[in-house]
Scaffold this active site. Sequence first.
Site, short mmCIF file in Angstrom:
data_model
loop_
_atom_site.label_atom_id
_atom_site.label_comp_id
_atom_site.label_asym_id
_atom_site.label_seq_id
_atom_site.Cartn_x
_atom_site.Cartn_y
_atom_site.Cartn_z
N LYS A 200 1.89 26.24 -44.66
CA LYS A 200 0.62 24.72 -43.52
C LYS A 200 1.62 23.80 -44.51
CE LYS A 200 -3.70 26.03 -45.30
NZ LYS A 200 -4.63 26.74 -46.24
N ARG B 141 -5.98 10.73 -51.56
CA ARG B 141 -5.80 11.67 -52.83
C ARG B 141 -4.55 11.75 -53.37
NH1 ARG B 141 -10.33 15.91 -52.88
NH2 ARG B 141 -10.60 14.91 -54.93
N PRO C 178 -5.56 19.81 -44.69
CA PRO C 178 -5.27 20.68 -42.82
C PRO C 178 -4.44 21.84 -43.05
CG PRO C 178 -4.20 18.20 -43.70
CD PRO C 178 -5.06 18.92 -44.58
N GLU C 179 -4.94 22.44 -42.05
CA GLU C 179 -4.32 23.71 -42.01
C GLU C 179 -3.91 23.90 -40.46
OE1 GLU C 179 -7.88 26.81 -41.91
OE2 GLU C 179 -9.46 25.00 -42.57
N ARG D 286 -14.64 27.49 -52.82
CA ARG D 286 -14.86 27.36 -52.02
C ARG D 286 -16.42 27.88 -51.10
NH1 ARG D 286 -9.28 26.42 -50.77
NH2 ARG D 286 -10.35 24.95 -48.92
#
Length: 295
Positions: free
Chosen positions: A59, A132, A2-3, A284
């Site tokens: 965040k 996770r 989530p950003e 990334r």
Amino acid sequence: MPELPEVQTIVDDLNKKIIGRRITGVWFDAPKIIKKPKSREFEKQIKGLKIKAVKRLGKNILIYLTDNYLLLIHQKMTGHLLVGRWKIQKIAKTKFKVTNLDKGPLQERVNDYIHLIFYLDNGQQLALSDLRKFAKVLFGSKEEIEKSPDLKKIGPDPLAKIFKESDFIKLISRQKRKIKQVLMEQSVISGIGNIYSDEALFLAKINPFRPANKIAKKELKNLYSAIKNVLKKAIKLRGTSISDFRDTSGKTGSYGEKRLIYRKEGQACSRCQTPIKRVKIGGRSAHFCPHCQKL
Ligand SMILES: [Zn+2]
């Protein structure tokens, strides 16, 4: 992960749903998520506190409680907060069966990895679903949490009114690394991750590999507005749910359907029809149009 837009969606939801509620109990089956304090103390100290305010810093989700306490939740990779009702049944010494009691999106598989529940005094629960189990929870006095390294090294918020174009240019043009990496570095500028760095660089027609300090001032001006625009649009659309992100009702956000470049490898660029490329930068992936975003 989530950003900014996804975290803001959660914070906006929580401001509507849990302000003024008292925490009457806590349940969790993944103690590693609670980084501070020790499991038993956590339960004892948080019980009875009332939720005063919910804010976002980068965040991080900050839940301000009575008696000067602060609860910090970072959802990390797959974590997302939900508001609903669940039933817990103990099936072995450390094994539990969690059943959702609401109908609808909360019953979907992605919302079914409940590892932490705060019981509220109106019969509702605030829960963390996290496949996770990388999410991070810190609890303590407001001062203690605010000065923890998790919050201390956070760069300016791109949507803050006081964050001007000139601040952005100053900040970015002294960085030597590739612009994609710089945008995702939370200590430089906060809230941006893989999705929105790709989207903003595409909008501003800047190649993700370019060293930040070699980008012209005019281009940085474009990038500044691109970042603001894409983040605002994504907040309006309640985030991107291509991965595990859901809002507190378990529903998907719709920015993913409007996205320009992120995870569109091989598809035609919306501006020039060149196939979109995917490359690795510092572990990334970055997506860009080799024609519109030249090196
Ligand atoms: Zn293009």
